[in-house]
Enzyme design. Structure first.
Site: not given
Length: 270
Positions: A65, A128, A152
């Site tokens: 991504k 995350g 995270n």
């Protein structure tokens, strides 16, 4: 002939081809949606081939991504702000990157629990700090009464994400478990619990308050260990497949100008 695809690694379990075949049928056109499981070294050649072969567009999933961006010509606002792309459209010979993760997530949440968007203040925890987390966080950040915190495994990535948000705190995973009781929505955005590692769970949910919503963007399996524990505790859940369907519908709209009808989207969630 409409021709789309998905790049990532691994992607053999992806439901995207099935979804887009339904969208094509709803649109009344012939087309194909193919999987391209690539290595990082193959991204350059793939993007050049797209321009030559006339692939109308493609989706991007983990781990590309962010790494796809240098191979694109332009980015939309969300993709640029979050440095993450999940949809690419070939437009006048140029590859334009978009991020529909946040839009897809908000549409899924709105369909499942519209009252969550009333004017009362809501506290949200995102687990995350990768591409999906970035897209979701930025979209939610645009809603005035929402406050977003991040947890995270890598603290530096979480801190970097919070710089994009209006107000935010960072917790490590242990601290996040201790603070779960203050959140109205908990969103798990990592690959933990995804096939084939279906017996893993990133944090325990014992401290979640009863009226909260627990969400996992993993969609295979539909019932992750994370969501199973939430259900056992009597907590309302939001499935990863819901986000996937709405995100995919937005990608299809970007490529074709056609939005699949809502009845189809609801049917696909079953």
């Amino acid at each position: 002939m409409y021709h789309f695809g998905l790049i990532g690694n691994p992607i053999k379990h992806s439901k995207s081809p099935e979804l887009h075949q339904h969208f094509l049928k709803d649109f009344g056109v012939n087309g194909a949606y193919e999987l391209y499981e690539l290595t990082h070294a193959e991204l350059d050649a793939f993007t050049e081939q797209v321009k030559q072969d006339g692939l109308m567009g493609f989706n991007v999933t983990a781990p590309y991504k962010a790494s796809i961006i240098p191979y694109l010509d332009r980015l939309d606002f969300y993709a640029q702000e979050m440095n993450a792309v999940n949809t690419v459209k070939l437009m006048d010979g140029q590859l334009v990157g978009y991020n529909t993760d946040g839009i897809g997530y908000i549409e899924a949440l709105r369909q499942a629990k519209s009252e969550f968007f009333n004017q009362t203040k809501k506290k949200i925890l995102i687990i995350g700090a990768g591409g999906a987390a970035k897209g979701i966080a930025l979209a939610l950040n645009d809603i005035e009464n929402f406050t977003i915190d991040i947890t995270n495994r890598t603290e530096e990535k979480a801190i970097e994400l919070t710089k994009k948000l209006k107000t935010s705190q960072v917790y490590d995973l242990t601290e996040a478990e201790e603070h779960l009781g203050k959140y109205d929505l908990i969103i798990q955005t990592t690959t933990v619990g995804m096939q084939p590692n279906i017996d893993t769970q990133i944090i325990r949910l014992d401290r979640v308050k009863p009226q909260a919503i627990v969400s996992d963007i993993v969609y295979q399996p539909k019932w992750t260990k994370f969501l199973e524990q939430a259900d056992e505790l009597g907590i309302e859940v939001l499935f990863g497949i819901d986000m996937l369907i709405h995100q995919a519908a937005k990608s299809f709209e970007i490529w074709t100008g056609h939005r699949p009808n809502e009845r189809l989207l609801e049917w696909l969630k079953e």
